[in-house]
Design an enzyme around this catalytic site. Structure first.
Site, short mmCIF file in Angstrom:
data_model
loop_
_atom_site.label_atom_id
_atom_site.label_comp_id
_atom_site.label_asym_id
_atom_site.label_seq_id
_atom_site.Cartn_x
_atom_site.Cartn_y
_atom_site.Cartn_z
N ASP A 140 -60.20 81.16 49.63
CA ASP A 140 -61.32 81.23 48.68
C ASP A 140 -61.18 80.22 47.54
O ASP A 140 -60.23 80.30 46.77
CB ASP A 140 -61.40 82.65 48.11
N ASP A 339 -68.84 76.61 46.38
CA ASP A 339 -68.05 77.82 46.61
C ASP A 339 -67.91 78.08 48.10
O ASP A 339 -68.90 78.07 48.83
CB ASP A 339 -68.76 79.00 45.92
#
Ligand SMILES: *[C@@H]1O[C@H](CO)[C@@H](O)[C@H](O)[C@H]1NC(C)=O
Ligand SMILES: *[C@@H]1O[C@H](CO)[C@@H](O)[C@H](O)[C@H]1NC(C)=O
Ligand SMILES: *[C@@H]1O[C@H](CO)[C@@H](O)[C@H](O)[C@H]1NC(C)=O
Ligand SMILES: *[C@@H]1O[C@H](CO)[C@@H](O)[C@H](O)[C@H]1NC(C)=O
Ligand SMILES: *[C@@H]1O[C@H](CO)[C@@H](O)[C@H](O)[C@H]1NC(C)=O
Ligand SMILES: *[C@@H]1O[C@H](CO)[C@@H](O)[C@H](O)[C@H]1NC(C)=O
Ligand SMILES: *[C@@H]1O[C@H](CO)[C@@H](O)[C@H](O)[C@H]1NC(C)=O
Length: 457
Positions: A140, A339
């Site tokens: 992530d 992201d």
């Protein structure tokens, strides 16, 4: 059980989500090079295999979920990022408790703790400890700390594939004390203080856009990838791990933050990483360290003082079938978060409406379908059979992403495909649906982000 941990965990009882990218699951068999757990270390850095969370090639493939459920979870992640960026970070805990819409979402989210769902980020494997044991991890770019579930799981561990990491079985494991500089670094990463266990071990808290969290002891041990190892790697040894991490053991944080995997390996490998996020029918990669500079087109990496750990960039224009969409150049002057864990890109609303209009105009013969969930630009048919217009995203500095059809429209059911973008509420985001199949390099040392097409399927 330690009281501090219980209290902290109560403070974090918030919403959930999963963020899963969607492309038709292919029946193609995983080829041998796509098998999990293959990592390499050579003069061009470390190379890990990445899997889509729904890929049958993933070591922890997710079960089928309706698209509408995935979209709900995606909204939850974005709501949390918005909270991080728009509120004073030092009052984050308090602000979360007060946020009534998050509480509502917790109630309405049809998932329970421990469901095998996963937060929808991409999956890889690492080795930890001496002797090294292998662990399946979620990757992530929005996370600042690497952590994994640790025995004895003092409060809670979700079910995971493979054995829970046992610190007692590693000769090189060490707890980090509350007075250590790494413990203070936690505070600067999260802007709320770390806590201290009764026997002076630093306690971290990691919470996610989807409301999942991990709380436990800050630790140090040897991280390994095939032939190479990195001693004294700082990570979280999770004793209370709740949320939708699928069957993964934990999370690799790649944000711009002192304790992230990137910053810890940077003295050896350099301040850059690249990845290719694959569709469900292939495998991609995460590389840390040197990269082939001539392969990419670049845009400056920007910063936001509200949250300097996120990666930001700006659009310069968007074209549909080679024509500029109708929007003022001022509308593009907005920072966009890139992201890996948000599925659907959120565009500034002016840009979103102009893009939607241009795509509709470019598909005059395709019958429209009713709105689906929050998608308002839908068509009858499937991506594979529709003539999807060419959408090209240009960024400041000239970097370009010419999106393949599957990154523009998304099949939401058997007979409907929708424009896979949404208008942003407050934070604009370049999501993983649009990033799929590109190689994207984050060169933190040179403050630039680069794109190269067709790097994985
Ligand atoms: C390093 O390994 C990667 C992944 O297999 C490969 O693509 C690359 O060409 C290798 N680089 C060198 C210099 O051997
Ligand atoms: C920045 O945002 C990320 C992702 O939402 C979050 O994990 C991190 O805690 C935030 N940092 C601060 C200082 O708010
Ligand atoms: C680390 O700290 C925890 C919590 O105090 C303790 O249970 C564990 O035995 C410690 N491990 C080592 C290797 O010191
Ligand atoms: C680097 O990328 C360029 C452009 O794609 C390519 O021509 C070159 O062969 C690559 N070099 C290496 C070492 O892979
Ligand atoms: C973009 O916005 C910033 C403030 O957010 C401003 O300082 C700058 O002049 C603007 N640039 C252009 C080209 O409008
Ligand atoms: C969609 O297709 C799948 C398999 O092709 C089928 O099982 C399913 O019932 C279909 N769903 C709808 C709503 O038609
Ligand atoms: C930082 O992000 C917030 C929320 O998106 C935005 O309001 C603010 O203008 C941004 N600041 C800069 C310097 O880009």
């Amino acid at each position: 059980m330690e009281k501090q941990l219980v209290l902290l965990s109560l403070a974090f009882s918030i919403l959930f989500s999963t963020v899963v990218s969607v492309r038709g699951i292919s029946s193609r068999v995983c080829s041998s090079e796509n098998q999990d757990g293959k990592y390499q270390f050579n003069s061009s850095g470390i190379h890990l295999t990445l899997h889509h969370p729904l890929s049958p090639c993933s070591p922890v493939p997710l079960p089928h979920l309706p698209v509408s459920t995935r979209l709900t979870h995606d909204d939850s992640r974005v709501a949390f990022m918005e909270a991080h960026l728009s509120k004073n970070p030092s009052s984050r805990l308090a602000s979360l408790d007060r946020s009534s819409d998050m509480v509502d979402q917790l109630v309405s989210t049809p998932l329970t703790i421990g469901d095998s769902v996963g937060i929808g980020n991409y999956i890889t494997k690492i080795g930890l400890g001496t002797p090294a044991t292998s662990h399946i991890m979620v990757v992530d770019t929005g996370s600042w700390l690497t952590w994994l579930q640790c025995s004895p799981c003092a409060i809670s561990c979700h079910s995971q594939e493979g054995r829970v990491f046992n610190p007692k079985a590693s000769n090189t494991y060490q707890n980090i004390s509350c007075s250590a500089s790494e413990c203070s670094a936690l505070e600067s990463a999260t802007r709320h203080p770390s806590s201290c266990s009764t026997n002076n071990v630093c306690v971290y808290q990691a919470s996610y856009g989807d409301g999942s969290f991990s709380i436990g002891y800050l630790s140090r041990d040897t991280l390994s990838f095939a032939g190479s190892s990195f001693p004294n790697f700082i990570y979280g040894c999770g004793q209370d791990n709740e949320g939708l991490f699928g069957q993964a053991a934990g999370m690799i944080g790649l944000a711009r933050s002192k304790l992230s995997l990137l910053y810890q390996l940077a003295p050896t490998l350099g301040y850059s990483f690249s990845y290719c996020l694959p569709s469900t029918s292939s495998a991609g990669y995460l590389s840390i360290g040197p990269y082939n500079k001539s392969q990419y087109s670049y845009t400056p990496m920007l910063s936001n003082s509200s949250n300097d750990s996120l990666y930001l960039l700006k659009f310069s224009r968007i074209l549909v079938n080679g024509k500029l969409i109708h929007v003022s150049s001022k509308a593009y002057n907005t920072s966009i978060v890139i992201d890996s864990g948000t599925m659907i890109s959120r565009l500034p609303s002016d840009i979103y409406s102009a893009l939607s209009k241009a795509v509709v105009a470019a598909m005059p013969k395709t019958p429209r379908a009713p709105a689906y969930a929050n998608f308002d630009t839908c068509f009858k048919g499937n991506v594979a059979k529709l003539r999807v217009p060419a959408v090209s995203l240009r960024f400041q500095g000239g970097a370009t992403m010419s999106l393949p059809a599957y990154n523009v429209l998304m099949d939401v059911d058997n007979s409907t495909a929708c424009l896979a973008f949404k208008p942003a509420k407050s934070v604009a985001i370049l999501g993983n649906m649009q990033q799929q199949s590109f190689s994207i390099v984050y060169d933190v040392g040179a403050s630039k982000i680069g794109f190269a097409p067709a790097a994985c399927q």
